[in-house]
Design a protein around this motif. Structure first.
Motif, mmCIF file in Angstrom:
data_model
loop_
_atom_site.group_PDB
_atom_site.id
_atom_site.type_symbol
_atom_site.label_atom_id
_atom_site.label_comp_id
_atom_site.label_asym_id
_atom_site.label_seq_id
_atom_site.Cartn_x
_atom_site.Cartn_y
_atom_site.Cartn_z
ATOM 1 N N ARG A 1 6.485 14.354 1.378
ATOM 2 C CA ARG A 1 5.215 13.188 1.530
ATOM 3 C C ARG A 1 5.664 11.391 1.676
ATOM 4 N NH1 ARG A 1 -0.250 15.737 -1.445
ATOM 5 N NH2 ARG A 1 0.164 18.024 -1.541
ATOM 6 N N LEU A 2 6.015 12.121 1.066
ATOM 7 C CA LEU A 2 7.047 10.414 1.170
ATOM 8 C C LEU A 2 7.107 10.175 2.035
ATOM 9 C CD1 LEU A 2 9.454 10.253 -2.556
ATOM 10 C CD2 LEU A 2 7.642 9.126 -2.247
ATOM 11 N N ASP A 3 8.095 11.262 3.262
ATOM 12 C CA ASP A 3 8.382 10.522 4.826
ATOM 13 C C ASP A 3 6.905 10.178 5.146
ATOM 14 O OD1 ASP A 3 11.014 11.372 4.219
ATOM 15 O OD2 ASP A 3 10.402 13.246 5.073
ATOM 16 N N ALA A 4 6.174 10.978 5.405
ATOM 17 C CA ALA A 4 4.833 11.010 5.940
ATOM 18 C C ALA A 4 4.135 9.408 5.146
ATOM 19 C CB ALA A 4 3.794 11.427 5.160
ATOM 20 N N VAL A 5 3.989 9.145 3.818
ATOM 21 C CA VAL A 5 3.637 7.337 3.496
ATOM 22 C C VAL A 5 4.334 6.886 3.930
ATOM 23 C CG1 VAL A 5 3.657 5.865 1.387
ATOM 24 C CG2 VAL A 5 3.317 8.661 0.961
ATOM 25 N N TYR A 6 6.003 6.663 4.363
ATOM 26 C CA TYR A 6 6.536 5.865 5.006
ATOM 27 C C TYR A 6 6.489 5.693 6.744
ATOM 28 C CZ TYR A 6 8.454 4.675 0.609
ATOM 29 O OH TYR A 6 8.562 3.782 -1.173
ATOM 30 N N ASP B 1 1.224 -1.278 0.293
ATOM 31 C CA ASP B 1 -0.021 0.095 -0.197
ATOM 32 C C ASP B 1 0.794 1.494 0.048
ATOM 33 O OD1 ASP B 1 -2.087 -1.832 0.015
ATOM 34 O OD2 ASP B 1 -2.287 -1.567 2.558
ATOM 35 N N ARG B 2 1.719 1.459 0.582
ATOM 36 C CA ARG B 2 2.659 2.492 0.556
ATOM 37 C C ARG B 2 3.445 2.689 -0.110
ATOM 38 N NH1 ARG B 2 3.899 -0.588 5.437
ATOM 39 N NH2 ARG B 2 2.749 0.527 7.085
ATOM 40 N N ASP B 3 3.809 1.244 -1.586
ATOM 41 C CA ASP B 3 4.609 1.774 -2.778
ATOM 42 C C ASP B 3 3.723 2.181 -3.586
ATOM 43 O OD1 ASP B 3 7.303 0.847 -1.004
ATOM 44 O OD2 ASP B 3 6.889 -1.242 -1.967
ATOM 45 N N ARG B 4 2.635 1.741 -3.544
ATOM 46 C CA ARG B 4 1.630 2.156 -4.614
ATOM 47 C C ARG B 4 1.532 3.776 -4.367
ATOM 48 N NH1 ARG B 4 -0.928 -2.060 -4.866
ATOM 49 N NH2 ARG B 4 -2.495 -1.617 -2.193
ATOM 50 N N VAL B 5 1.300 4.213 -2.848
ATOM 51 C CA VAL B 5 1.140 5.541 -2.304
ATOM 52 C C VAL B 5 2.253 6.475 -3.423
ATOM 53 C CG1 VAL B 5 0.772 7.082 -0.772
ATOM 54 C CG2 VAL B 5 -0.898 5.698 -0.898
ATOM 55 N N ALA B 6 3.537 6.197 -2.909
ATOM 56 C CA ALA B 6 5.243 6.477 -3.325
ATOM 57 C C ALA B 6 4.626 6.937 -5.131
ATOM 58 C CB ALA B 6 5.624 5.896 -2.747
ATOM 59 N N ALA B 7 4.268 5.774 -4.902
ATOM 60 C CA ALA B 7 4.521 5.681 -6.959
ATOM 61 C C ALA B 7 3.816 6.494 -7.443
ATOM 62 C CB ALA B 7 4.350 4.596 -7.152
ATOM 63 N N SER B 8 2.447 7.348 -6.977
ATOM 64 C CA SER B 8 0.838 7.990 -7.022
ATOM 65 C C SER B 8 1.784 9.517 -6.796
ATOM 66 C CB SER B 8 -0.164 7.121 -6.777
ATOM 67 O OG SER B 8 -0.971 8.492 -6.627
ATOM 68 N N LEU B 9 2.666 9.362 -6.287
ATOM 69 C CA LEU B 9 3.632 10.757 -5.748
ATOM 70 C C LEU B 9 4.328 10.906 -6.888
ATOM 71 C CD1 LEU B 9 3.651 10.191 -2.104
ATOM 72 C CD2 LEU B 9 1.921 12.153 -3.088
ATOM 73 N N ARG B 10 5.235 9.907 -6.903
ATOM 74 C CA ARG B 10 6.156 10.648 -7.590
ATOM 75 C C ARG B 10 5.736 10.792 -9.305
ATOM 76 N NH1 ARG B 10 8.655 5.867 -5.424
ATOM 77 N NH2 ARG B 10 9.566 6.423 -3.566
ATOM 78 N N GLU B 11 4.306 10.013 -9.309
ATOM 79 C CA GLU B 11 3.993 10.279 -10.687
ATOM 80 C C GLU B 11 3.293 11.177 -10.622
ATOM 81 O OE1 GLU B 11 2.705 9.804 -14.408
ATOM 82 O OE2 GLU B 11 3.877 8.079 -13.387
ATOM 83 N N HIS B 12 2.890 12.209 -9.322
ATOM 84 C CA HIS B 12 2.211 13.770 -9.932
ATOM 85 C C HIS B 12 3.292 14.550 -9.636
ATOM 86 C CE1 HIS B 12 -1.922 12.500 -9.228
ATOM 87 N NE2 HIS B 12 -1.494 10.988 -7.471
ATOM 88 N N CYS B 13 4.188 14.167 -9.063
ATOM 89 C CA CYS B 13 5.562 14.932 -8.748
ATOM 90 C C CYS B 13 5.843 15.402 -10.674
ATOM 91 C CB CYS B 13 6.806 14.673 -8.316
ATOM 92 S SG CYS B 13 8.064 15.473 -8.127
#
Length: 148
Positions: free
Chosen positions: A38-43, A13-25
């Protein structure tokens, strides 16, 4: 994500959200600094609700679907495309340059061996000749004709 935000988040779940954040960036929705925060918050998130909070201000997207290419209207001109077998002058010059560089290196090594050891078989021809012949044929005949 899930109906119950109190469910514990998995690493997937965390990896999926992190990938989404990278895409948004990459799309310019968030800055690199925001991405890091946000990645710090995700992990550091423990529940799915905490993961939802990190992306609550971003549009949801399905990262597992390829983007649909835009259709072209009748009034717009398509970009000029060269058939895949047709090599432009810059690419052809680059290919000849690579051939010349490799051939010169091999010839230099052969000459050094010739001077230091005496008569040596001209092995460098087996590198330069076939490659040069193929390049010459592509230059003269222009590459493959099946895509035209």
């Amino acid at each position: 994500m899930a109906p119950n935000p109190e469910i514990r988040a998995s690493d997937a779940d965390r990896d999926r959200v992190a990938a989404s954040l990278r895409e948004h960036c990459a799309e310019g929705r968030i800055t690199m600094d925001e991405l890091q925060e946000r990645l710090d918050a995700v992990y550091g998130a423990k529940t799915l609700g905490q993961l939802q909070e990190v992306t609550s201000d971003l549009p949801e997207e399905d990262l597992y679907q390829l983007p649909v290419p835009a259709t072209q209207s009748k009034g717009t001109a398509s970009p000029a495309r060269r058939p895949s077998g047709d090599l432009g002058p810059q690419r052809m010059a680059a290919m000849w340059g690579a051939w010349a560089t490799v051939s010169a290196i091999n010839l230099t090594v052969w000459l050094i061996i010739l001077v230091t050891s005496g008569a040596v078989y001209p092995w460098w021809i087996w590198v330069a000749a076939p490659w040069g012949a193929v390049l010459l044929m592509r230059t003269v005949f222009g590459g493959r004709q099946d895509d035209r």
